[in-house]
Design an enzyme around this catalytic site. Structure first.
Site, PDB file in Angstrom:
ATOM      1  N   LYS A   1      91.261  43.167  34.402  1.00 13.83           N
ATOM      2  CA  LYS A   1      89.950  42.249  35.006  1.00 13.83           C
ATOM      3  C   LYS A   1      91.167  42.917  36.134  1.00 13.83           C
ATOM      4  CE  LYS A   1      87.014  39.793  36.159  1.00 13.83           C
ATOM      5  NZ  LYS A   1      85.310  40.269  36.072  1.00 13.83           N
TER       6      LYS A   1
ATOM      7  N   GLY B   1      68.264  29.295  37.137  1.00 11.34           N
ATOM      8  CA  GLY B   1      68.742  30.544  37.805  1.00 11.34           C
ATOM      9  C   GLY B   1      67.738  31.334  38.808  1.00 11.34           C
TER      10      GLY B   1
ATOM     11  N   GLY C   1      68.998  34.187  40.990  1.00 18.88           N
ATOM     12  CA  GLY C   1      69.021  34.478  41.972  1.00 18.88           C
ATOM     13  C   GLY C   1      68.491  36.291  41.833  1.00 18.88           C
TER      14      GLY C   1
ATOM     15  N   VAL D   1      69.366  38.725  39.462  1.00 20.45           N
ATOM     16  CA  VAL D   1      69.424  38.781  37.877  1.00 20.45           C
ATOM     17  C   VAL D   1      68.442  38.477  37.342  1.00 20.45           C
ATOM     18  CG1 VAL D   1      70.426  38.761  35.407  1.00 20.45           C
ATOM     19  CG2 VAL D   1      71.746  39.378  37.410  1.00 20.45           C
TER      20      VAL D   1
HETATM   21  P1  NAI Z   1      73.896  35.206  42.888  1.00 14.83           P
HETATM   22  O1  NAI Z   1      74.283  34.477  42.807  1.00 14.83           O
HETATM   23  O2  NAI Z   1      72.481  36.322  42.769  1.00 14.83           O
HETATM   24  O3  NAI Z   1      72.200  33.904  41.527  1.00 14.83           O
HETATM   25  C1  NAI Z   1      72.380  32.691  41.392  1.00 14.83           C
HETATM   26  C2  NAI Z   1      71.836  32.432  41.431  1.00 14.83           C
HETATM   27  O4  NAI Z   1      71.919  31.040  40.813  1.00 14.83           O
HETATM   28  C3  NAI Z   1      71.183  32.033  42.693  1.00 14.83           C
HETATM   29  O5  NAI Z   1      69.730  31.935  43.207  1.00 14.83           O
HETATM   30  C4  NAI Z   1      71.954  30.093  42.850  1.00 14.83           C
HETATM   31  O6  NAI Z   1      70.956  29.215  44.049  1.00 14.83           O
HETATM   32  C5  NAI Z   1      71.844  29.195  41.717  1.00 14.83           C
HETATM   33  N1  NAI Z   1      72.390  28.042  41.163  1.00 14.83           N
HETATM   34  C6  NAI Z   1      72.986  27.913  41.427  1.00 14.83           C
HETATM   35  N2  NAI Z   1      74.086  26.713  40.608  1.00 14.83           N
HETATM   36  C7  NAI Z   1      73.027  26.454  40.126  1.00 14.83           C
HETATM   37  C8  NAI Z   1      72.526  25.840  39.321  1.00 14.83           C
HETATM   38  N3  NAI Z   1      73.335  24.420  39.057  1.00 14.83           N
HETATM   39  N4  NAI Z   1      71.251  25.392  38.932  1.00 14.83           N
HETATM   40  C9  NAI Z   1      70.726  26.485  39.043  1.00 14.83           C
HETATM   41  N5  NAI Z   1      70.024  27.946  39.403  1.00 14.83           N
HETATM   42  C10 NAI Z   1      71.789  27.722  40.588  1.00 14.83           C
HETATM   43  O7  NAI Z   1      74.282  36.121  40.761  1.00 14.83           O
HETATM   44  P2  NAI Z   1      73.278  37.034  39.631  1.00 14.83           P
HETATM   45  O8  NAI Z   1      73.987  37.894  40.505  1.00 14.83           O
HETATM   46  O9  NAI Z   1      72.341  37.018  39.565  1.00 14.83           O
HETATM   47  O10 NAI Z   1      74.206  36.455  38.306  1.00 14.83           O
HETATM   48  C11 NAI Z   1      73.620  35.264  37.612  1.00 14.83           C
HETATM   49  C12 NAI Z   1      75.050  35.416  36.700  1.00 14.83           C
HETATM   50  O11 NAI Z   1      74.245  36.474  35.542  1.00 14.83           O
HETATM   51  C13 NAI Z   1      76.150  34.832  36.721  1.00 14.83           C
HETATM   52  O12 NAI Z   1      76.973  34.200  36.349  1.00 14.83           O
HETATM   53  C14 NAI Z   1      76.998  36.694  36.630  1.00 14.83           C
HETATM   54  O13 NAI Z   1      78.045  36.441  36.127  1.00 14.83           O
HETATM   55  C15 NAI Z   1      75.972  36.729  35.054  1.00 14.83           C
HETATM   56  N6  NAI Z   1      75.767  38.265  35.567  1.00 14.83           N
HETATM   57  C16 NAI Z   1      75.879  39.204  36.746  1.00 14.83           C
HETATM   58  C17 NAI Z   1      75.679  40.726  36.625  1.00 14.83           C
HETATM   59  C18 NAI Z   1      75.245  41.120  37.992  1.00 14.83           C
HETATM   60  O14 NAI Z   1      74.539  42.271  37.392  1.00 14.83           O
HETATM   61  N7  NAI Z   1      74.761  40.529  38.791  1.00 14.83           N
HETATM   62  C19 NAI Z   1      76.301  41.079  35.081  1.00 14.83           C
HETATM   63  C20 NAI Z   1      76.674  40.719  34.375  1.00 14.83           C
HETATM   64  C21 NAI Z   1      76.743  38.698  33.890  1.00 14.83           C
END
Ligand code: NAI
Length: 353
Positions: free
Chosen positions: A80, A178, A180, A182
Site C-alpha cells: 500500500k 451507500g 455509489g 459499487v
Molecule cells: P463511492 O464513493 O462511489 O460511493 C459511496 C456512496 O456512499 C456514495 O453514494 C456516498 O454518497 C454514500 N455515502 C457516504 N457516506 C454515507 C453514509 N454515512 N451513509 C450512507 N451513504 C453514504 O464509493 P464506492 O467505489 O462505491 O465504494 C464503496 C465502498 O466499497 C468503500 O468503502 C470502498 O472502499 C469499498 N470498495 C470499493 C471498491 C471499488 O471497486 N470501487 C473495491 C473494494 C472496496
C-alpha cells in the site's frame, strides 16, 4: 515515528519513504508480503495528523492487501502507498510524475492504483512515467467497481445459501448503505433478482433514483443498520459496525462492499454472539482486484498468464466465503478470525495476531 514497534508492524518486508521538496511530495510505500507474488495495493492521498499515523495506515492497509490477494487466489502479495497531504491543495501533474518515478525505483516488487484521494485521471497521469500502475481506463478490465459489485453478488449468494438455505433472492429484504459506484451496482442486480430493497445515502439524488427505479424503501444513513431486513449490506463507509451498532442490527447477515466494516475485533465478536453472519469485507469485495490480474501480468518483470475467464474468477468469491463460513462454524469463531487465519496460512505467516 516508530516502525518495528508500531502496533501495525507485522514483519513487513519493506517500507520506502520518498520526498521531493520541489513538488511537496512525501510518500510511503509499505510492502507486507511478496510470498505469493509481487505486491499490489492502491495509493491513498490524504492528510495525516503525524507521520506515525501515516506509517500505521500504510502498514495496516498493506497487510489487509496481502490477505485480500491471498484469499482471492491471486499470485500477488500485499502493499500500500500513502501520499501525505491535502490532495486538493497539493496535487499537481509534477507531483504525480515525481511519485511515478519513485514507484519505478521500487521496480517490479510493487504495483499500485487508485484509492482514497486518487482518481482514475490521477492514476493515468502517474502511468505516463511508470509502468507499475494499474486500473487506468484503457489498459485494464475497465471500471473495477463493476467487477466489485458482481463479486459482492457472488458473496451474497454464499450468504443466502449458508444462512437462509436458499439459492434465490426473491422477496429477501436487503438494506444497502451507500448507492455509489459499487452499492448502486449491487442494488441493480439484487432488484433484478427479486429482492426488496431498503436504501440510505447522504446524496438525495441517489435515493430518489433508487425509489423510482427499484421501488426501494428509504432509511436514514444513521439508522439503516437497524432496519428490519434479512441482510444489511454496508457499501459506503468503514467502521459502521461497532460494539454498539452490532446490538441494534436486526438482519441475520451483514455482507457488503465497504472496506473495514468492523470498527474493532470486539464488534465482530458481538455480531457472532448474536448469531449474525458476517462476510469478511476483504473477501467479498475482492472483485476489483481480481479484475486487474491481466493488467498485472503485462507489467515489466512479471510473467504468467491467466486462462480462467474473469466471470469464473469472480465466482470464486462464493466458494471462498462458503469455505470460511463452514470452517468458522467448525472452529467456533467469527468468520473474520477464520479468514485472517486462512490468509496467514496461505502467505506462510504465523497464526493470527
Ligand atoms: P463511492 O464513493 O462511489 O460511493 C459511496 C456512496 O456512499 C456514495 O453514494 C456516498 O454518497 C454514500 N455515502 C457516504 N457516506 C454515507 C453514509 N454515512 N451513509 C450512507 N451513504 C453514504 O464509493 P464506492 O467505489 O462505491 O465504494 C464503496 C465502498 O466499497 C468503500 O468503502 C470502498 O472502499 C469499498 N470498495 C470499493 C471498491 C471499488 O471497486 N470501487 C473495491 C473494494 C472496496
Amino acid at each position: 515515528m516508530r516502525f518495528w514497534t508500531s502496533p501495525e508492524f507485522d514483519d513487513h518486508e519493506q517500507v520506502c519513504l520518498f520526498s521531493d521538496p520541489q513538488t511537496g511530495l512525501r510518500a510511503m510505500v509499505a510492502i507486507h508480503s511478496t510470498a505469493l507474488g509481487s505486491a499490489v495495493g492502491g495509493t491513498r492521498f490524504q492528510p495525516y495528523g503525524d507521520d506515525g499515523l501515516a506509517l500505521d495506515d500504510a502498514l495496516r492497509l498493506s497487510r489487509a492487501m496481502s490477505y485480500k490477494s491471498a484469499l482471492a487466489g491471486l499470485p500477488c502479495g500485499g502493499g500500500k502507498s500513502v501520499i501525505i497531504g491535502d490532495p486538493g491543495r497539493l496535487k499537481s501533474e509534477r507531483l504525480l510524475h515525481a511519485y511515478g518515478r519513485f514507484i519505478n525505483r521500487i521496480g517490479s516488487t510493487f504495483a499500485t492504483g487508485e484509492d482514497v484521494g486518487m482518481s482514475v485521471a490521477d492514476i493515468e497521469t502517474v502511468r505516463e512515467v511508470s509502468p507499475f500502475i494499474g486500473g487506468t481506463s484503457t489498459s485494464g478490465a475497465g471500471d473495477p467497481s463493476v467487477h466489485t459489485a458482481v463479486g459482492v453478488l457472488h458473496g451474497l449468494r454464499a450468504v443466502i445459501e449458508y444462512r437462509f438455505q436458499r439459492n434465490d433472492f426473491n422477496n429477501l429484504s436487503v438494506a444497502i448503505q451507500g448507492l455509489g459506484a459499487v452499492g448502486w451496482g449491487v442494488a441493480e442486480r439484487l432488484h433484478a433478482e427479486g429482492a426488496r430493497l431498503t436504501v440510505a445515502d447522504v446524496r438525495r439524488e441517489n435515493i430518489d433514483r433508487a425509489v423510482a427505479q427499484f421501488g426501494a424503501s428509504v432509511a436514514s444513513p444513521q439508522t439503516i443498520h437497524a432496519a428490519e431486513v434479512d441482510i444489511y449490506s454496508p457499501c459506503a463507509l468503514g467502521g459502521v459496525i461497532t460494539e454498539h451498532t452490532a446490538q441494534a442490527i436486526r438482519a441475520r447477515a451483514v455482507a457488503g462492499a465497504a472496506n473495514n466494516q468492523l470498527a474493532s475485533r470486539q464488534a465482530g465478536e458481538a455480531l457472532a454472539a448474536r448469531g449474525i453472519l458476517f462476510a469478511p469485507d476483504y473477501v467479498i469485495n475482492a472483485g476489483g482486484i481480481i479484475s486487474g490480474l491481466e493488467e498485472y501480468f503485462k507489467m515489466p518483470g512479471r510473467s504468467g498468464t491467466e486462462a480462467t475467464p474473469l466471470v469464473k474468477r469472480l465466482a470464486r468469491i462464493h466458494d471462498r466465503l462458503t469455505e470460511i463460513f463452514e470452517r468458522a462454524a467448525s472452529e467456533r469463531r467469527p468468520p473474520e478470525a477464520t479468514a485472517e487465519q486462512m490468509a496467514r496460512e496461505l502467505i506462510g505467516r504465523s497464526p493470527a495476531l
